[in-house]
Enzyme design. Sequence first.
Site: not given
Length: 435
Positions: A362, A392
Site C-alpha cells: 500500500c 541488497y
Amino acid sequence: MPDPDPLAIWPASAVALPDGDLALGGVPLTELADHFGTPAYVLDEDEVRQRCRAYLRAFPGADVYYAAKAFLCRAMAHWVAEEGLGLDVCSAGELELAVTTGFPPDRIVLHGNAKSPADLQAALRLGVGRIVIDSTSEITRLAAAVPAGSRQKVLVRVVPGIAAGGHAKIRTGTDDQKFGLSLADGSAQHAIARVLGQPRLELVGLHCHLGSQITAAKPYLSAVRRLVGLLARIREQHGITLPELDLGGGHGVAYRPGEPALDLPALAAKVRAELARGCAAAGLPVPRLAVEPGRAIAGPAGVAVYRVLSVKRTGAHTFVAVDGGMSDNPRPALYGVRYAPRLVGRRPAAAPERVTVVGRHCEAGDILASDVPLPGDIRPGDLLAVPVAGAYHLSMASGYNLVGRPPVVAVTSGHARLLVRRESLADIQERDIGL
Ligand SMILES: Cc1ncc(COP(=O)(O)O)c(C=O)c1O
C-alpha cells in the site's frame, strides 16, 4: 548495434527452455515456484562460487572479503568460507551468524560508523581478525574493551575525497557523508596518531570504501595514489610502515542488458600496477591488498521470482502488480534503479508493450521496474523473474504490511534446496507479545 543478449545479466547456468520457461542451475523456475511458492529468491550456488574464484584469480596474494551486507545466510557464509574468502561484517548479528556457521573469525573484518558496545564485545569475544576504526571516539572505547595483555588488529577508514558511486546515497568517498575520517581536514592523520598511542591496538593498515555500483577503475586508482601518499607520511612522521591497504568494495554490475559492469581483471591489473608504481616512487614496500566485494559476488547470482496478481490498464499506463515489492526489494524506491523483469513459464502470444511492474504494498512508490517491455498478453497467474536480485534485496527487506519475507532457494546441478524458509505469520506474531 545488435541487441545485447537478454541472458547476459543472468547467472551463467541460465537456460531458456523451448516452452518459454527458464532453468537456473538445471532447475526450471516454474517447478521451483510451484514447489516453494512465490515470491521466492533463487540463489545460484555455482554462480556465487565462480564469482568468488574470479576474485581470487584477479587478486592473487590479496585478501578478498565478501561484504556480508549484500546478502548473508548460513549457506552463503559457508560457501564463501569454503572458497577461501574472508568476510566483511558490520554488526554482531552478521558476525555471530558467520562464526556459528563455522566461518574462521580471524578472516573476518568488522566495519561500522557507529559500532555498538555489543558489536565490539562480540568482535573481541569471538576474535575477529580486524576492526576498521571509523571515528576517533571509537578508538578509546575499543582500546578500553581489549583485554589486558592482548592486542586487536585495526585499520583506519580514510575518506580520500573522491566522488564515485551509482547514486548519491551510495557514495562514501567524500567528506559530506557519515563514514570514515577525512584525509583533507587531517582527521585521518589525527586518528592514526591516536591509534598508534594505544598499546592494545595494533594498526596494520588503511581502509577506504569509495561507494557502490562503481563501473570504472579510475576512482580506485586515485584512491591508491592518495592512500600511498598517506602511508609515506605515516612512515615519515611515525617511523612505521603499515603492511595492509584495503580498498573496500563497490564493484558495479549490470542490472539490465547492455549496462556497464566493472571489469574485474582490468581493475585488478590497474590497481596493482598503480600500487607498485606509487610505492616504488615513495620507497615503500608494497602493502598487502584487500578488497571487499558484495554486490559483484551476490548480485548476479540471485533471481527474484514473482507471481502476477493483477494487470491494470489506465490511460497510457499498464501496471503489472506482483506478489512481492518494496518489502523484499527496496532499491527502486531508494535509488530509482531499474531492472529487466522477464516473463517465464510460457511463450508469449503478443508483442511486447511498455509496462510498469509494481509491488503489492500500500504505497504508490512501491515500484519494482518502471517502463519495461513485457508481452502484451501478460496476465494474472503469470510468473515474472527479475535477475540481478541477489544483493541488497533481502538484506534490506522489511516487514512492511506484514507480508513476510520470501524464502531463499539454492539451485545447483538440477537440484533446488531451501536455504532460508519463508517468514510466516507465526514468526511475525512471535515478537508481538504485548497487549
Ligand atoms: C566498508 C564497505 N565495504 C564493502 C562494501 C560492499 O560494497 P559493494 O556491495 O558495492 O561491493 C560496502 C557497502 O556498502 C561497505 O560499506
